[in-house]
Design an enzyme around this catalytic site. Structure first.
Site, PDB file in Angstrom:
ATOM      1  N   GLY A  86      -0.801  -2.129   2.565  1.00  0.00           N
ATOM      2  CA  GLY A  86      -2.045  -2.683   2.744  1.00  0.00           C
ATOM      3  C   GLY A  86      -1.948  -3.078   4.448  1.00  0.00           C
ATOM      4  O   GLY A  86      -2.700  -3.232   5.344  1.00  0.00           O
ATOM      5  N   ASP A 114      -5.400  -8.482   7.177  1.00  0.00           N
ATOM      6  CA  ASP A 114      -5.590  -7.974   8.441  1.00  0.00           C
ATOM      7  C   ASP A 114      -4.634  -6.738   8.937  1.00  0.00           C
ATOM      8  O   ASP A 114      -4.758  -6.260   9.955  1.00  0.00           O
ATOM      9  CB  ASP A 114      -5.334  -8.899   9.528  1.00  0.00           C
ATOM     10  CG  ASP A 114      -3.950  -9.738   9.512  1.00  0.00           C
ATOM     11  OD1 ASP A 114      -3.111  -9.276   8.624  1.00  0.00           O
ATOM     12  OD2 ASP A 114      -3.861 -10.781  10.194  1.00  0.00           O
ATOM     13  N   ASP A 241       5.641  -4.278  -7.635  1.00  0.00           N
ATOM     14  CA  ASP A 241       5.292  -3.464  -6.475  1.00  0.00           C
ATOM     15  C   ASP A 241       6.139  -3.732  -5.277  1.00  0.00           C
ATOM     16  O   ASP A 241       6.332  -3.140  -4.326  1.00  0.00           O
ATOM     17  CB  ASP A 241       3.679  -3.993  -5.744  1.00  0.00           C
ATOM     18  CG  ASP A 241       3.773  -5.472  -5.768  1.00  0.00           C
ATOM     19  OD1 ASP A 241       3.531  -6.098  -6.767  1.00  0.00           O
ATOM     20  OD2 ASP A 241       3.454  -6.032  -4.479  1.00  0.00           O
TER      21      ASP A 241
HETATM   22  P1  AMP Z   1       3.973  -8.388  -0.088  1.00  0.00           P
HETATM   23  O1  AMP Z   1       3.857  -9.758  -0.612  1.00  0.00           O
HETATM   24  O2  AMP Z   1       4.199  -8.448   1.461  1.00  0.00           O
HETATM   25  O3  AMP Z   1       4.827  -7.477  -0.850  1.00  0.00           O
HETATM   26  O4  AMP Z   1       2.319  -7.670  -0.249  1.00  0.00           O
HETATM   27  C1  AMP Z   1       1.638  -7.478  -1.309  1.00  0.00           C
HETATM   28  C2  AMP Z   1       0.531  -6.731  -1.086  1.00  0.00           C
HETATM   29  O5  AMP Z   1      -0.318  -7.344  -0.182  1.00  0.00           O
HETATM   30  C3  AMP Z   1       0.947  -5.250  -0.720  1.00  0.00           C
HETATM   31  O6  AMP Z   1      -0.194  -4.313  -1.392  1.00  0.00           O
HETATM   32  C4  AMP Z   1       0.641  -5.668   0.758  1.00  0.00           C
HETATM   33  O7  AMP Z   1       0.319  -4.303   1.432  1.00  0.00           O
HETATM   34  C5  AMP Z   1      -0.410  -6.469   0.934  1.00  0.00           C
HETATM   35  N1  AMP Z   1      -0.605  -7.386   2.183  1.00  0.00           N
HETATM   36  C6  AMP Z   1       0.454  -8.390   2.390  1.00  0.00           C
HETATM   37  N2  AMP Z   1      -0.043  -8.801   3.577  1.00  0.00           N
HETATM   38  C7  AMP Z   1      -0.871  -7.994   4.164  1.00  0.00           C
HETATM   39  C8  AMP Z   1      -1.902  -8.082   5.262  1.00  0.00           C
HETATM   40  N3  AMP Z   1      -1.385  -8.899   6.141  1.00  0.00           N
HETATM   41  N4  AMP Z   1      -2.691  -7.273   5.197  1.00  0.00           N
HETATM   42  C9  AMP Z   1      -3.144  -6.365   4.201  1.00  0.00           C
HETATM   43  N5  AMP Z   1      -2.338  -6.285   3.404  1.00  0.00           N
HETATM   44  C10 AMP Z   1      -1.427  -7.111   3.237  1.00  0.00           C
HETATM   45 MG    MG Z   2       5.542  -5.682  -0.923  1.00  0.00          MG
END
Ligand code: AMP
Ligand code: MG
Length: 470
Positions: A86, A114, A241
């Protein structure tokens, strides 16, 4: 700048990814560059200003076709059928290293996000992946980091940043889950084939390669989490993930290295139930591997997969005891060592002893108990343990001090240190980011200028929790 990249992941069909365009940050500047890694990957002909542009997604290496990959995942135990990169955009592969920008704008998989990353979380990720590597723990890596004046909202306005990351694999258990739970078994079979070629190529001609790949991953994961437990690292968000298919530490968010030892520690503020607490990490590894096993059950008899998962506990415990024995300077293992270790860990908890500092100080132990007693709230219980330990040391045939100094780091990147670096960085001073990178890369040697960071954590900063927001 004749550096060529390939895009092996794009050989998979379009269900696996979406082509993207990087969205550079405004007024970006280079904060730091990890020269050693950039050389290892073959990027050393790039100048600082090239690195700034590359990391900010302003220019692409020859042949790059930026894309984001799709995956699913169990987040805190709940299945989310579609996640994906994302806020990460892949920008090409060199010599097996897949380059990826984190924070370079929205993608098809951004959902409500974002696509950005803020300075504080980017500094944390940049430094911790190199710290893990410096500690000898398998991990994704970081090449460079840029900051900017680009405003990003996280409850308050912060500035956006991007980390150029590199890994031999970015595939997650969640990638397998995405195709399995959608019933896309043809694609799942392709993903398995791809994963084996990418990370387990020595198995590619074996008839039972899927079971063997799983067996190797179970072993690698058990060894990985044993090294986390031994060094005192709490990941914080072990969703499927965020779980590598190649046995790497991946996706650093609200992680923590121990201040005082506390097995119930939960570094993630949002993890109220402690699903990802320090002590639960080995269980969660097994849980995540079971989630993967389910996806493989289309191709391998589930009873075989279950048998393989059962190997996890033995591999984990054996590796963990091996590492702790080495930290204690025990040349070989004895039957009673388990209770010696258990006793020490309980004492460390009740006596509020700094985990890293204790083992480092123990490395210099020569019957003078004073330096160790000074680390504990009360002395007597530790005295008793040290007497028991001294007797145990008599079974060694040689002095193990130099071995101990190579397994007991002088420095780990505790959160208060990272916060110091972030506070300075937010005022435009990146010197501590650079200094912490030095100790991250070489945690087993002295760094005089930074000696203060080898002491126990100031009381007010001990074992704090961090939020997921990044
Ligand atoms: P994480 O907790 O960073 O492993 O993220 C979990 C999911 O949310 C993943 O698919 C990330 O790509 C998405 N994600 C986290 N933060 C953002 C952001 N600011 N914008 C878009 N996607 C995000
Ligand atoms: Mg992640």
């Amino acid at each position: 700048m004749n550096i060529k990249v390939t895009n092996p992941y794009l050989k998979l069909s379009e269900e696996f990814y979406n082509l993207e365009t990087t969205q550079p940050l405004k007024n970006a500047y280079l904060i730091d560059l990890n020269l050693e890694l950039s050389e290892e990957i073959g990027l050393n002909s790039l100048s600082d200003s090239d690195f700034l542009k590359l990391t900010n997604g302003e220019f692409l290496l020859d042949g790059a076709k930026p894309f984001a990959s799709v995956y699913a995942g169990h987040q805190f135990g709940h299945f989310v059928p579609q996640l994906g990169d994302g806020r990460a955009i892949n920008i090409g592969t060199i010599d097996g290293w897949h380059l990826q920008l984190k924070g370079s704008g929205i993608t098809k998989y951004s959902r409500d996000g974002d696509g950005r990353a803020v300075l504080r979380s980017s500094i944390r990720e940049y430094l911790v992946s190199e710290a893990m590597h410096g500690l000898g723990i398998d991990t994704t890596r970081a090449i460079s980091i840029v900051g900017s004046k680009h405003r990003v909202y996280r409850g308050e306005w912060e500035s956006g940043a991007v980390v150029l990351r590199a890994s031999k694999s970015w595939i997650r258990v969640g990638t397998f889950e995405y195709f399995y739970h959608k019933g896309m078994y043809k694609e799942l079979a392709k993903l398995i084939e791809y994963t084996i070629l990418e990370s387990y190529s020595h198995l590619s001609n074996r008839e039972d390669k899927i079971a063997l790949f799983f067996q190797e991953l179970v072993a690698k994961s058990a060894m990985l989490v044993a090294s986390w437990q031994a060094v005192g690292f709490n990941h914080g968000v072990l969703n499927t993930d965020n779980f590598s298919i190649a046995g790497l530490s991946i996706d650093y968010g609200p992680f923590a290295f121990f201040d005082d030892y506390n097995r119930n520690y939960i570094c993630n503020y949002t993890d109220r139930g402690g699903r990802y607490s320090f002590k639960n990490q080995p269980n969660i590894f097994k849980w995540n591997l079971s989630a993967l096993a389910l996806t493989l059950s289309k191709f391998v008899d589930i009873s075989i997969l279950k048998e393989i998962i059962e190997e996890f506990d033995t591999i984990y415990l054996d590796r963990y005891l091996d590492l702790i024995s080495k930290k204690l300077g025990l040349e070989h293992r004895e039957k009673d060592d388990y209770s010696l270790i258990e006793e020490l860990l309980s004492l460390m908890e009740t006596l509020e002893i700094d985990y890293t500092l204790f083992f480092r100080t123990l490395s210099y132990y020569n019957k003078d108990q004073e330096p160790l007693l000074k680390l504990a709230l009360y002395h007597n219980p530790l005295k008793d343990w040290l007497n028991r330990y001294s007797k145990r040391l008599e079974l060694n045939s040689r002095d193990t001090k130099s071995d101990m100094l190579q397994i007991n780091p002088k420095y780990v990147l505790k959160n208060y240190m990272l916060q110091d670096a972030i506070d300075l960085a937010q005022r435009g001073d990146f010197s501590l980011v650079k200094d912490l990178l030095k100790i991250a890369k070489n945690p087993y040697i002295e760094h005089e200028k930074l000696d203060r960071y080898s002491k126990s954590t100031p009381q007010e900063y001990k074992n704090r929790k961090l939020s997921c927001s990044s």
